[in-house]
Design an enzyme around this catalytic site. Structure first.
Site, PDB file in Angstrom:
ATOM      1  N   THR A  31       4.915  -6.390  -0.044  1.00  0.00           N
ATOM      2  CA  THR A  31       5.809  -5.621  -1.172  1.00  0.00           C
ATOM      3  C   THR A  31       4.789  -5.596  -2.742  1.00  0.00           C
ATOM      4  O   THR A  31       4.720  -4.782  -3.357  1.00  0.00           O
ATOM      5  CB  THR A  31       7.169  -6.301  -1.053  1.00  0.00           C
ATOM      6  N   ASP A  83       5.564 -11.822  -6.700  1.00  0.00           N
ATOM      7  CA  ASP A  83       5.138 -12.384  -5.236  1.00  0.00           C
ATOM      8  C   ASP A  83       6.484 -12.073  -4.388  1.00  0.00           C
ATOM      9  O   ASP A  83       7.571 -11.959  -4.603  1.00  0.00           O
ATOM     10  CB  ASP A  83       5.148 -14.108  -4.871  1.00  0.00           C
ATOM     11  N   ALA A  85       8.387 -13.025  -0.123  1.00  0.00           N
ATOM     12  CA  ALA A  85       9.142 -13.975   0.682  1.00  0.00           C
ATOM     13  C   ALA A  85       9.700 -13.213   2.014  1.00  0.00           C
ATOM     14  O   ALA A  85       9.649 -11.933   2.291  1.00  0.00           O
ATOM     15  CB  ALA A  85      10.632 -14.381  -0.385  1.00  0.00           C
ATOM     16  N   GLY A  97       5.235 -17.524   3.651  1.00  0.00           N
ATOM     17  CA  GLY A  97       3.841 -17.597   4.362  1.00  0.00           C
ATOM     18  C   GLY A  97       4.007 -16.422   5.684  1.00  0.00           C
ATOM     19  O   GLY A  97       2.851 -16.884   6.435  1.00  0.00           O
ATOM     20  N   GLY A  98       4.265 -15.253   5.614  1.00  0.00           N
ATOM     21  CA  GLY A  98       4.180 -14.424   6.881  1.00  0.00           C
ATOM     22  C   GLY A  98       3.408 -14.025   7.197  1.00  0.00           C
ATOM     23  O   GLY A  98       2.177 -13.660   7.451  1.00  0.00           O
ATOM     24  N   GLY A  99       2.377 -13.802   6.122  1.00  0.00           N
ATOM     25  CA  GLY A  99       1.175 -13.187   5.464  1.00  0.00           C
ATOM     26  C   GLY A  99      -0.142 -14.372   5.478  1.00  0.00           C
ATOM     27  O   GLY A  99      -0.968 -13.969   4.739  1.00  0.00           O
ATOM     28  N   GLU A 105      -0.334 -18.981  -2.790  1.00  0.00           N
ATOM     29  CA  GLU A 105       0.661 -18.447  -3.725  1.00  0.00           C
ATOM     30  C   GLU A 105       1.590 -19.353  -4.073  1.00  0.00           C
ATOM     31  O   GLU A 105       1.655 -19.307  -5.235  1.00  0.00           O
ATOM     32  CB  GLU A 105       1.851 -17.868  -2.271  1.00  0.00           C
TER      33      GLU A 105
HETATM   34  O1  DER Z   1       3.577 -14.131   3.307  1.00  0.00           O
HETATM   35  C1  DER Z   1       4.081 -13.892   2.174  1.00  0.00           C
HETATM   36  O2  DER Z   1       3.948 -15.439   1.383  1.00  0.00           O
HETATM   37  C2  DER Z   1       4.636 -12.508   1.582  1.00  0.00           C
HETATM   38  O3  DER Z   1       4.806 -12.919   0.859  1.00  0.00           O
HETATM   39  C3  DER Z   1       5.744 -12.638   2.100  1.00  0.00           C
HETATM   40  O4  DER Z   1       6.404 -13.442   2.160  1.00  0.00           O
HETATM   41  C4  DER Z   1       7.014 -11.206   2.006  1.00  0.00           C
HETATM   42  O5  DER Z   1       5.289 -10.049   2.927  1.00  0.00           O
HETATM   43  P1  DER Z   1       5.557  -8.591   2.778  1.00  0.00           P
HETATM   44  O6  DER Z   1       6.750  -8.271   1.419  1.00  0.00           O
HETATM   45  O7  DER Z   1       5.022  -7.696   3.448  1.00  0.00           O
HETATM   46  O8  DER Z   1       7.462  -8.780   3.134  1.00  0.00           O
END
Ligand code: DER
Length: 230
Positions: A31, A83, A85, A97-99, A105
């Site tokens: 995103t 950012d 989420a 933190g998925g990424g 962050e």
């Molecule tokens: O890893 C992260 O914190 C990203 O910001 C995640 O929370 C959102 O990733 P996306 O926009 O690809 O869904």
């Protein structure tokens, strides 16, 4: 998984907060990548901003598209952080933190006067925890850190699998040279309580609970972008 169009709509809504001369925190993820594309167009049209990116991936895209960058050493105080989420619950408590970018962050979010989130409706939940909680840990002593994490879960009446992201053979290494353990808790009824003491475990660097940080979320639905205020 939300469409690029929805991501872009959420990003465009947050972009309205960006003013000439601002020092921006630029998060990480798909995103935020849409945000960087829109920001690059504004910069090309004369917008005067500088940004601190929360991941090497974000930095690369900014460099590629011509978004001017700085560092927290040159620019330790930022005006606005935008950012993504993985989950958004009430009071804008987040799981991120998925990424695997959660440490930078959170450093950038806390260095910013204001943090806003861009996401689609699928990220909005009643209770955090269905998405596994990312925990950044140092590589040394992983086995002992795991034991301490198990104890922390139990103390907080939670349970679930602690999974080394990427697996033992090829663990994911973050931009900071650390590992990620994902805690499959299922539900975190009291995120603030759970977060307390978690980072006191010596091998734990940071966790993906962002509590009392985001002030607003721009949530893209099928027909409009909803604003959730804290
Ligand atoms: O890893 C992260 O914190 C990203 O910001 C995640 O929370 C959102 O990733 P996306 O926009 O690809 O869904």
């Amino acid at each position: 998984q939300m469409s690029a169009a929805l991501k872009s709509e959420a990003a465009a809504a947050a972009l309205k907060e960006v003013r000439n001369g601002m020092r921006l925190g630029i998060g990480s993820g798909s995103t935020v990548n849409e945000l960087i594309k829109l920001l690059a167009k504004e910069v090309a049209a004369g917008l005067d901003i500088i940004g601190v990116p929360a991941s090497e991936a974000s930095a690369q895209l900014c460099n590629q598209l011509g978004v001017p960058l700085t560092t927290l050493d040159e620019t330790p105080e930022l005006d606005l952080c935008i950012d993504g989420a993985d989950e958004i619950a009430n009071e804008l408590a987040l799981i991120k933190g998925g990424g695997a970018a959660l440490l930078r962050e959170k450093i950038i979010a806390t260095a910013s006067a204001r943090m806003v989130v861009i996401a689609d409706r699928s990220k909005v939940v009643d209770t955090l925890g269905k998405f596994p909680l990312p925990i950044e840990v140092v590589q040394f002593g992983l086995g002992a850190t795991r034991v301490k994490l198990e104890q922390h879960l139990k103390t907080n009446g939670l349970s679930g699998e602690l999974v080394l992201r990427g697996g033992a053979e090829a663990p994911v290494v973050t931009d900071n040279g650390n590992f990620i353990i994902d805690a499959h808790l299922g539900t975190i009824p009291d995120p603030e309580a759970f977060a307390k003491g978690l980072n006191d475990i010596p091998g734990v660097v940071e966790n993906g609970l962002f509590i009392n940080l985001a002030m607003r979320a721009y949530v893209a639905g099928d027909d409009r972008v909803e604003i959730i205020e804290r």
